[in-house]
Design a protein around this motif. Structure first.
Motif, PDB file in Angstrom:
ATOM      1  N   ARG A 269       0.832  -1.210   0.000  1.00  0.00           N
ATOM      2  CA  ARG A 269       0.000   0.000   0.000  1.00  0.00           C
ATOM      3  C   ARG A 269       0.864   1.256   0.000  1.00  0.00           C
ATOM      4  N   LEU A 270       1.918   1.277   0.796  1.00  0.00           N
ATOM      5  CA  LEU A 270       2.765   2.466   0.892  1.00  0.00           C
ATOM      6  C   LEU A 270       3.494   2.742  -0.414  1.00  0.00           C
ATOM      7  N   LEU A 271       3.965   1.700  -1.083  1.00  0.00           N
ATOM      8  CA  LEU A 271       4.744   1.873  -2.309  1.00  0.00           C
ATOM      9  C   LEU A 271       3.869   2.238  -3.500  1.00  0.00           C
ATOM     10  N   ALA A 272       2.627   1.786  -3.490  1.00  0.00           N
ATOM     11  CA  ALA A 272       1.749   2.032  -4.638  1.00  0.00           C
ATOM     12  C   ALA A 272       1.031   3.371  -4.553  1.00  0.00           C
ATOM     13  N   ALA A 273       0.958   3.943  -3.360  1.00  0.00           N
ATOM     14  CA  ALA A 273       0.164   5.159  -3.155  1.00  0.00           C
ATOM     15  C   ALA A 273       1.000   6.419  -3.338  1.00  0.00           C
ATOM     16  N   ALA A 274       0.425   7.405  -3.997  1.00  0.00           N
ATOM     17  CA  ALA A 274       1.045   8.723  -4.082  1.00  0.00           C
ATOM     18  C   ALA A 274       0.862   9.439  -2.741  1.00  0.00           C
ATOM     19  N   PRO A 275       1.698  10.439  -2.453  1.00  0.00           N
ATOM     20  CA  PRO A 275       1.572  11.154  -1.165  1.00  0.00           C
ATOM     21  C   PRO A 275       0.159  11.688  -0.909  1.00  0.00           C
ATOM     22  N   GLU A 276      -0.494  12.202  -1.969  1.00  0.00           N
ATOM     23  CA  GLU A 276      -1.843  12.744  -1.749  1.00  0.00           C
ATOM     24  C   GLU A 276      -2.844  11.647  -1.408  1.00  0.00           C
ATOM     25  N   GLU A 277      -2.598  10.425  -1.871  1.00  0.00           N
ATOM     26  CA  GLU A 277      -3.457   9.298  -1.484  1.00  0.00           C
ATOM     27  C   GLU A 277      -3.213   8.939  -0.023  1.00  0.00           C
ATOM     28  N   LEU A 278      -1.950   8.893   0.371  1.00  0.00           N
ATOM     29  CA  LEU A 278      -1.628   8.593   1.768  1.00  0.00           C
ATOM     30  C   LEU A 278      -2.216   9.644   2.703  1.00  0.00           C
ATOM     31  N   ALA A 279      -2.243  10.897   2.233  1.00  0.00           N
ATOM     32  CA  ALA A 279      -2.756  11.984   3.073  1.00  0.00           C
ATOM     33  C   ALA A 279      -4.227  11.796   3.416  1.00  0.00           C
ATOM     34  N   GLY A 280      -4.927  10.964   2.644  1.00  0.00           N
ATOM     35  CA  GLY A 280      -6.338  10.720   2.915  1.00  0.00           C
ATOM     36  C   GLY A 280      -6.596   9.673   3.972  1.00  0.00           C
ATOM     37  N   GLN A 281      -5.524   9.061   4.503  1.00  0.00           N
ATOM     38  CA  GLN A 281      -5.685   8.026   5.522  1.00  0.00           C
ATOM     39  C   GLN A 281      -5.767   8.635   6.916  1.00  0.00           C
TER      40      GLN A 281
END
Length: 418
Positions: A269-281
């Motif tokens: 999950r961490l490697l596939a996600a862009a920073p803006e996607e991670l920011a939504g967690q």
């Protein structure tokens, strides 16, 4: 005939040890209770960790101890800072309509001081919020900043003789802090439940090594089991039934579970996600998503333990990081943890197990419960319950020897009866 005194306990039992057994006996004695109801976290816990064994095994431990009815704390509350963990758990006990007392452990064992402080903090005064903002601006972690701000507000109101240092010392102790949030939750819920507290015996919450011949913290017990030790090394600190259940679960390949078993799905999950996607967690704030992306290339072993160690700073505590990574693993969005949603409380009472007296309690709850009582996952369609089911599946998928039954056990497992 069910008595009017039924004590509620809020537990994780990770695993259930001799200190928990002491707390259970004393809680029933202090409450004059003939029955006990436990609200228990599921497969993931408040500090952002996977449980050593699954919720069904830990429910068995609770029933063997003498708990009459075990209810699951939804994962949307179980993996939260103290305020929302306490709110969700207290709301469930209140919603049963049968629990008369809540008994929690604390370092101080002094209910009057904690109650006085809870009365002050339950209103979330402007002075408290201003003090909290000032403390956070220093770079302190939220738990430390809250303790300092609450201590200032309490001392200013004359609590503990106006001694700020004494108030801060009280609040920085983890069980005092969690107990305070239980009391705040009961006030905000306008609950009729009577609170009780017991002073912790034999071991501190964070003790990594035993200091007593028969009582050790859950942290110390897990360290003995998973840190190069064995079940035999922990046996002196566990009731015989806990030892037997752990032996069975480990032999079946359902444990011991720890964070590094989840390294592969988390890193995917961490490697596939862009920073803006991670920011939504959920709990991914203050630019943590960018720090994660910066740290990932520095990993050598690519384990969760290594990642947390590299990410940790004064502001990003070990617990904060674990919870954020767990929310990312489970796909918990920022919206899922909003104040508006969490303040509404859980939406159901999920039964994990009961004994004969617990069955009588369930019959009584048909008349008194403020929420639907769920004995099968298929009984209700709700986002909170869906999140619980997904979390259990993710947990089972990381077991040493997973099976299809384990992956979908929430649909197949009836409440455990003793």
């Amino acid at each position: 005939m069910i008595t009017l005194n039924i004590v509620g306990l809020i537990v994780e039992y990770n695993p259930l040890h001799n200190g928990h057994a002491y707390h259970f006996r004393e809680a029933k004695r202090r409450a004059g209770a003939d029955a006990a109801v436990a609200v228990m976290s599921g497969d993931f816990l408040q500090r952002g960790e996977p449980a050593l064994v699954n919720k069904w095994a830990r429910t068995e431990m609770a029933l063997q101890l003498g708990i009459d009815l075990v209810l699951e704390l939804p994962v949307s509350y179980a993996v939260q800072p103290a305020e929302w963990f306490a709110h969700g758990a207290a709301a469930l006990l209140d919603a049963t309509g049968v629990v008369s007392h809540l008994c929690f452990g604390s370092e101080s064992g002094e209910l009057p001081v904690l109650s006085e402080l809870a009365a002050l903090l339950a209103s979330e005064s402007g002075a408290l919020q201003a003090a909290l903002a000032e403390e956070l601006a220093t770079g302190a972690s939220y738990p430390r900043a809250f303790a300092a701000a609450a201590a200032r507000a309490f001392a200013a109101a004359g609590g503990l003789g106006g001694d700020v240092d004494a108030a801060r010392l009280l609040l920085e102790q983890p069980n005092n802090s969690l107990g305070l949030h239980y009391l705040i939750a009961l006030r905000r819920l306008q609950s009729g439940i009577t609170p009780l507290t017991l002073q912790r015996q034999g071991a501190g919450y964070r003790d990594e090594r035993p200091r007593d011949a028969s009582i050790a913290s859950a942290t110390a017990v897990r360290r003995l089991i998973t840190g190069g030790g064995s079940l035999d090394a922990a046996a002196a600190y566990l009731p015989p039934f806990t030892l037997e259940i752990l032996q069975r679960e480990f032999a079946a390949g359902r444990g011991p579970m720890h964070w590094d078993r989840f390294s592969q799905p988390l890193f995917s999950r961490l490697l596939a996600a862009a920073p803006e996607e991670l920011a939504g967690q959920l709990e991914m704030n203050e630019g943590l998503e960018y720090r994660i992306r910066k740290v990932l290339p520095k990993l050598e072993q690519a384990t969760v333990t290594e990642l947390v160690g590299l990410l940790k700073t004064k502001r990003y505590t070990h617990t904060k990081l674990q919870r954020t990574l767990l929310h990312t693993l489970l796909g918990h969005s920022q919206q899922m943890g909003s104040r508006e949603i969490l303040s509404a409380g859980p939406h159901y009472l999920r039964v994990l197990g009961f004994n004969e007296r617990g069955q009588q309690l369930l019959k009584q709850m048909k008349k008194t419960a403020k929420l639907p009582v769920i004995t099968r996952a298929a009984d209700l369609s709700h986002p909170q319950l869906d999140a619980d089911i997904r979390a259990s599946a993710v947990y089972a998928n990381a077991m040493p020897k997973r099976t299809g039954f384990d992956l979908f056990r929430d649909y197949r497992q009836a409440p455990i009866r003793l």
